[in-house]
Design an enzyme around this catalytic site. Sequence first.
Site, PDB file in Angstrom:
ATOM      1  N   VAL A 137       0.842  -1.204   0.000  1.00 12.86           N
ATOM      2  CA  VAL A 137       0.000   0.000   0.000  1.00 12.86           C
ATOM      3  C   VAL A 137       0.873   1.247   0.000  1.00 12.86           C
ATOM      4  O   VAL A 137       0.535   2.261  -0.617  1.00 12.86           O
ATOM      5  CB  VAL A 137      -0.955  -0.011   1.211  1.00 12.86           C
ATOM      6  CG1 VAL A 137      -1.808   1.256   1.227  1.00 12.86           C
ATOM      7  CG2 VAL A 137      -1.848  -1.245   1.170  1.00 12.86           C
ATOM      8  N   GLY A 138       2.024   1.170   0.681  1.00 15.14           N
ATOM      9  CA  GLY A 138       2.940   2.313   0.694  1.00 15.14           C
ATOM     10  C   GLY A 138       3.378   2.721  -0.690  1.00 15.14           C
ATOM     11  O   GLY A 138       3.510   3.914  -0.999  1.00 15.14           O
TER      12      GLY A 138
ATOM     13  N   GLU B 206       6.037   4.572   7.050  1.00 14.02           N
ATOM     14  CA  GLU B 206       6.466   3.667   8.123  1.00 14.02           C
ATOM     15  C   GLU B 206       5.797   2.336   7.821  1.00 14.02           C
ATOM     16  O   GLU B 206       4.608   2.156   8.072  1.00 14.02           O
ATOM     17  CB  GLU B 206       6.059   4.226   9.491  1.00 14.02           C
ATOM     18  CG  GLU B 206       6.855   3.636  10.645  1.00 14.02           C
ATOM     19  CD  GLU B 206       6.370   2.252  11.032  1.00 14.02           C
ATOM     20  OE1 GLU B 206       7.068   1.264  10.711  1.00 14.02           O
ATOM     21  OE2 GLU B 206       5.304   2.161  11.655  1.00 14.02           O
TER      22      GLU B 206
END
Length: 595
Positions: A280-281, A298
């Site tokens: 998803v990052g 993060e």
Amino acid sequence: MAFWWPIMVLAFAYAICRFLLMLIPPNVPSIDVDASDVLDDGNQTQENSFIYIPPRGRTQQSDRKVQCYEPATMKYLGFFPALTPAEVEERVGQARKAQKIWAKSSFKQRRQFLRILLKYIIEHQELICEVSSRDTGKTMVDASLGEIMTTCEKITWLLSEGEKWLRPEYRSSGRSMLHKKSKVEFHPLGVIGAIVSWNYPFHNIFNPMLAAVFSGNGVVIKVSEHASWSGCFYFRIIQAALAAVGAPENLVEVITGFAETGEALVSSVDKIIFVGSPGVGKMIMANAAETLIPVTLELGGKDAFIVCEDVDIPHVAQVAVRAALQSSGQNCAGAERFYVHRDIYNSFVNQVTKIVKSVSAGPPLAARYDMGAICLQEHSDKLQHLVDDAVDKGAEIVARGSFGHLSEGAVDQFFPPTVLKNVNHTMKLMQEETFGPIMPIMKFNSDEEVVKLANDSRYGLGCAVFSGSQRRAKEIASQIHCGVAAVNDFASTYMCQSLPFGGTKDSGFGRFAGVEGLRACCLVKAVVEDRWWPYIKTKIPKPIQYPVAENGFEFQESLVEALYGLNIWDRLRALVNVLKIISEQSPVATSKKND
């Protein structure tokens, strides 16, 4: 002595006055937050009292609702709307208007906001932890350690040092700009967006919010669909504290929804902070590239826990088990790979086995269980698959904890704490992020080998190294490619809120917490001004004024050597030449002027 005596008396008097002032409690108003609908007092309405069965095979966003339930009991908690892109843009627009007002607020007002929050948190610890426990399945103790203490530490650090690090910072002007003053200013970015995970529903909201608001920004936080119930209650606390200090309404917004909601947030804000998975990052980065906004990611972790042969085995075993269980679907920085020196391998495994066999998992609010439920649906199936893969490749299960009394239909939400030995890096368990209470223990022979093993991972969030020699532990930790490292301890780096937190490789980049995280919420602006204005002003030397003189380059060449030459005599010689060229009138320039 006669000179120093008055100074010593004054210093002593000042210290006494500071001490007496510390004894006077600050005037911090209390806030009232309605919690009647989140307390599990057995009197819930009939509508919210049934056991929830999540639908399978449906597109979540199309449901337009975020359904909420307790993972430990599957008890239904209610629902929240899945906001559309238009609704997200509207919320961001409201926050942007509020931020323009808040940007002019004083640090005194911002500190009072923090004190009000701190007072409420301390006075309502049990309520906050119970709400977190009900929504994620974590125990009350884990909620206190991971939610309350970390948030209180961040607030106290901001109260103590936040203003200091946001004030203009003066820097050296260098040799060529000696007549200038140079500084860095830190201005609010505008509206910061945060998309946070479910594992710490309280702290994951307060962490970006505190830094954003204290640095003068507005903030819009999209909470996880797996922890929206608790997140929306925690939002009430923030709203009450903002109102108590007269902050503009809508400065902070908490929104609910699925992927579409998050995508709309990324395209609307001035910076995005994301806590979640690497997959998803990458999508967050791609969307942020469209508007060229800064991103802090993060992401996942696969932290190495290294045990040398010269440690206190019972003590380190206890720390290791807690490190493993903290990653039981709750801790994004939990230790997931355990490397133990061959000389103490069997002793360490036996000690860990003894501890784990005494651990039980069950509904966290029903009894004093060491572990609660796994928050994510079907995650226990993934954990079992990883264990099966390791066993098929030669690993051995040496211990499993027990289950407490589980509600019917909720069995698949739990996973027993599990210890495996004889593991290696061919097993998925040592390569993929587990996010569960599994403790794979691998043997190593030398410091060089364990460093190589620890670095054999696509993740690089943190590590913990234990040795009877602190020098040895520090040497090992310094060679591991990760963002945070603890020497003879575990996860202590995050409790030091003056330190930045974040990782490298697939664990992401950018930092929150500490000076770096606070300033990451700011537009960092470099400013240069005349030091002795208006007496000394910058003027272009005549040889390089337009039209440039024939000896203009000679002047520049001598100027560079005069400022930066390594030999003092060469610099003096060049300086004399610079002064000589300035004092002379260029024939070319003179003739052009006469024309």
